[in-house]
Design an enzyme around this catalytic site. Structure first.
Site, short mmCIF file in Angstrom:
data_model
loop_
_atom_site.label_atom_id
_atom_site.label_comp_id
_atom_site.label_asym_id
_atom_site.label_seq_id
_atom_site.Cartn_x
_atom_site.Cartn_y
_atom_site.Cartn_z
N ASP A 1 -43.59 65.58 17.64
CA ASP A 1 -44.18 66.92 17.76
C ASP A 1 -43.51 67.81 16.71
O ASP A 1 -42.76 67.32 15.84
CB ASP A 1 -44.07 67.46 19.19
CG ASP A 1 -42.64 67.86 19.59
OD1 ASP A 1 -41.70 67.59 18.81
OD2 ASP A 1 -42.48 68.44 20.68
N THR B 1 -36.12 66.75 22.65
CA THR B 1 -35.12 66.02 23.42
C THR B 1 -35.37 64.51 23.49
O THR B 1 -34.48 63.77 23.93
CB THR B 1 -35.12 66.52 24.88
OG1 THR B 1 -36.46 66.30 25.40
CG2 THR B 1 -34.77 67.99 24.98
C1 RB5 Z 1 -40.95 71.55 22.32
O1 RB5 Z 1 -40.47 72.84 22.36
C2 RB5 Z 1 -40.15 70.67 23.28
O2 RB5 Z 1 -40.42 71.02 24.58
C3 RB5 Z 1 -40.46 69.22 23.01
O3 RB5 Z 1 -40.17 68.90 21.68
C4 RB5 Z 1 -39.69 68.19 23.82
O4 RB5 Z 1 -38.31 68.43 23.78
C5 RB5 Z 1 -40.18 67.94 25.17
O5 RB5 Z 1 -39.63 67.13 25.92
#
Ligand code: RB5
Length: 156
Positions: A16, A75
């Site tokens: 992402d 994370t």
């Molecule tokens: C994005 O802000 C964050 O929530 C995503 O990258 C991830 O850590 C979700 O588990």
């Protein structure tokens, strides 16, 4: 870092926005190490929803279009949760060389998820290298992994 000594694989990679930069670095490394990389995005730091890239990578692994998957979000947790909804996928959040090794040796993880906000590029590189080089131990672990597959088939 020297390329790890292991067979060359077709690896689907997804991230992402939070994982985009680290994903770009890992894609570069995987290609340098000789693997075939299928980069399923995202391709910028524009905000996207982590389940989308997790799903396409997990489905590519489940279909056999890729032998392994690598996911990067903030994370590693959200993408691993999403990827594990796909039957046949065993996604592990990996923080270092030890969790990378054990996720392969004990859990036969076919998807590695890493948190770009948790580990730096050097630790992520070492973890990826170890993850790719470590075989599944089988034996008692095979029985346990088979129990996970039985849960997918709703066999108790
Ligand atoms: C994005 O802000 C964050 O929530 C995503 O990258 C991830 O850590 C979700 O588990």
């Amino acid at each position: 870092m020297d390329p790890p000594e292991e067979e060359l694989l077709r690896i689907a990679v997804g991230a992402d926005h939070a994982g985009f930069r680290l994903k770009e670095q890992l894609v570069h490394l995987l290609k340098e190490w000789g693997h075939e990389v299928v980069d399923l995005g995202t391709h910028s730091e524009e905000s996207v929803d982590y389940p989308d890239s997790a799903r396409v990578v997990a489905e590519a692994v489940a279909r056999g279009d890729a032998e392994r998957g690598v996911l990067v979000c903030g994370t590693g947790i959200g993408q691993s949760i999403a990827a594990n909804k796909v039957d046949g996928v065993r996604a592990a959040v990996v923080h270092d060389a030890t969790t990378a090794r054990l996720s392969r040796a004990h859990n036969d993880a076919n998807v590695m998820a890493v948190g770009a906000r948790i580990v730096g590029p050097e630790v992520a590189t070492e973890a990826l290298s170890v993850w790719l080089a470590t075989p599944f131990d089988g034996g008692r672990h095979e029985r346990r992994v088979k129990k996970i597959a039985a849960m997918e088939r709703d066999e108790g």
